[in-house]
Design a protein around this motif. Structure first.
Motif, PDB file in Angstrom:
ATOM      1  N   SER A 102      -8.990  -6.127  -1.448  1.00 48.82           N
ATOM      2  CA  SER A 102      -7.455  -5.668  -1.636  1.00 48.82           C
ATOM      3  C   SER A 102      -7.380  -4.515  -0.814  1.00 48.82           C
ATOM      4  O   SER A 102      -8.248  -3.466  -0.810  1.00 48.82           O
ATOM      5  N   PHE A 198      -1.073  -5.479  -1.100  1.00 49.10           N
ATOM      6  CA  PHE A 198      -0.110  -4.713  -1.885  1.00 49.10           C
ATOM      7  C   PHE A 198       1.019  -3.866  -1.240  1.00 49.10           C
ATOM      8  O   PHE A 198       0.507  -3.053  -0.481  1.00 49.10           O
ATOM      9  N   VAL A 201       2.511   0.478  -5.260  1.00 54.46           N
ATOM     10  CA  VAL A 201       1.753   0.783  -6.437  1.00 54.46           C
ATOM     11  C   VAL A 201       2.742   1.346  -7.439  1.00 54.46           C
ATOM     12  O   VAL A 201       3.429   2.344  -7.227  1.00 54.46           O
ATOM     13  N   ASN A 235     -12.536  -3.958  -8.016  1.00 48.66           N
ATOM     14  CA  ASN A 235     -11.794  -5.332  -8.423  1.00 48.66           C
ATOM     15  C   ASN A 235     -12.421  -5.679  -9.758  1.00 48.66           C
ATOM     16  O   ASN A 235     -12.831  -7.284  -9.721  1.00 48.66           O
ATOM     17  N   ASP A 284      -6.565   2.166 -11.279  1.00 48.97           N
ATOM     18  CA  ASP A 284      -5.761   1.143 -10.608  1.00 48.97           C
ATOM     19  C   ASP A 284      -6.083  -0.331 -11.323  1.00 48.97           C
ATOM     20  O   ASP A 284      -7.028  -0.630 -11.327  1.00 48.97           O
ATOM     21  N   LYS A 286      -4.828  -4.508 -10.988  1.00 49.39           N
ATOM     22  CA  LYS A 286      -4.304  -5.278 -10.019  1.00 49.39           C
ATOM     23  C   LYS A 286      -4.173  -6.692 -10.648  1.00 49.39           C
ATOM     24  O   LYS A 286      -5.050  -7.211 -11.279  1.00 49.39           O
ATOM     25  N   SER A 302       0.603 -10.701  -5.718  1.00 45.37           N
ATOM     26  CA  SER A 302      -0.183  -9.642  -6.675  1.00 45.37           C
ATOM     27  C   SER A 302       0.976  -8.612  -6.679  1.00 45.37           C
ATOM     28  O   SER A 302       1.641  -8.358  -5.958  1.00 45.37           O
ATOM     29  N   SER A 304       0.381  -4.146  -8.053  1.00 44.30           N
ATOM     30  CA  SER A 304      -0.821  -3.113  -8.363  1.00 44.30           C
ATOM     31  C   SER A 304       0.050  -2.048  -9.417  1.00 44.30           C
ATOM     32  O   SER A 304       1.144  -1.764  -9.052  1.00 44.30           O
TER      33      SER A 304
END
Length: 363
Positions: A102, A198, A201, A235, A284, A286, A302, A304
């Motif tokens: 990512s 992404f 954010v 992740n 973070d 996701k 996706s 974030s």
């Protein structure tokens, strides 16, 4: 996905007293785990195949099912289950492990071939999307390196770099249209990567001990939808909804149990709520979403979120600090106004009473 756990189901509800179950891996049928009910013995063979399964295998004593944790691409391949009871039975599984990457829009990402050096007869090809469009290749025998800038309407133009020694692929200045499935073929071996890009954010702040909800923006999930929530730079999968198999799962034990009893998934929208937050939940998050049609077309969606967890003493940032200071000042001013008003009101009442009393005496 690489790093996730996977369970291979034996299909049994309960093993019998004389059952013997064996799990084997690869073309050489290497024994990696077994349960012998007759001898009351459960064994996992950590040291076979250069230890690639060490501390990764879990056997269910009741059903004989096998779970492989923290998977890597070296766990790809054929798994064979042999059940010796009244008669022998076999089940075969083919496990494919996807690399997951990512990146933020505008950044670069490298998809690693895992080679230290290419051999003289190696042929490497990189393909993208559901149509397996060839975007780059290396032919060591012909001493040829090619990147195909003009395919797919030029979306990869001036963005691809191939490592001449390892065959790894780097994509620069990424946009969301580069999200999807990348397939690496080294001679006859294939390795697959899923890349999520992404475009923004969303920052979310929460006071320690409170709850925070991360919104999927879906109004309702469909029958073929799959939603995964992942956390941190690795992740790590922490929660998922798979509508295809009608399954909702939260992974309490990952990351030393930091999310245990804290995650709630909305079955209708896929949104995630984290309760009783702590500083260790800062980071973070996701959201990775796909449905059957999107997956068949090599497309993924996706979102974030960057969650900041602060305590009552330490605020999460200068902006909120200013807001809090202004609010405190306004509250202070309001309090002074109320006090002054109260004092003046009481003085007025006292003066009025004094006048009334004086007036009575004079009469």
């Amino acid at each position: 996905m690489e790093g996730d756990s996977v369970s291979l189901n034996s299909g049994l509800t309960e093993m019998k007293d004389d059952d013997v179950i064996q799990w084997r891996f690869g073309d050489e049928n290497t024994l990696i785990a077994e349960i012998n009910k007759r001898a009351d013995r459960i064994t996992v063979y950590d040291d076979v195949l250069d230890g690639r399964f060490r501390d990764r295998l879990k056997l269910d004593n009741q059903t004989g099912s096998l779970t492989i944790t923290n998977t890597t691409t070296e766990h790809e391949g054929r798994y064979k289950l042999q059940i010796n009871s009244e008669s022998k039975r076999f089940k075969d599984f083919r496990l494919d492990v996807f690399g997951l990457e990512s990146v933020m829009e505008g950044d670069s990402v490298s998809l690693n071939s895992d080679l230290t050096e290419m051999k003289d007869d190696d042929v490497i090809q990189w393909r993208f999307g559901d149509e397996d469009t060839l975007i780059a290749d290396i032919n060591v025998t012909a001493d040829r390196i090619i990147v195909y800038d003009d395919v797919l309407d030029g979306r990869f133009r001036d963005r691809l770099k191939l490592d001449n020694q390892t065959g790894s692929l780097t994509i620069t200045n990424i946009t969301t249209e580069h999200t999807g499935e990348y397939k690496l073929q080294i001679n006859i071996e294939i390795k697959i990567f899923i890349l999520f890009v992404f475009d923004e954010v969303k920052s979310v702040s929460v006071m320690e001990g409170d709850s925070v909800s991360l919104n999927s923006n879906l109004t309702e999930m469909k029958n073929n939808d799959v939603i995964q929530w992942r956390f941190g730079i690795k992740n790590t999968l922490i929660a998922e909804i798979n509508k295809r198999s009608d399954r909702i799962t939260v992974y309490d034990d990952v990351l030393d149990g930091r999310f245990r009893d804290r995650l709630k998934l909305d079955n209708q929208t896929g949104s995630l709520t984290i309760t009783n937050t702590r500083a260790e939940h800062d980071g973070d998050y996701k959201l990775m979403f796909t449905d059957l049609m999107m997956y068949s077309e090599g497309r993924f969606s996706s979102k974030s979120f960057r969650v900041s967890v602060y305590d009552s003493v330490h605020c999460c940032g200068p902006t909120e600090a200013v807001i809090r200071l202004v609010l405190s000042a306004l509250v202070g001013v309001a309090t002074v106004i109320i006090v002054v008003y109260e004092i003046r009101s009481r003085r007025a009442e006292r003066d009025q009473a004094h006048i009334h009393t004086s007036g009575s005496i004079e009469i």
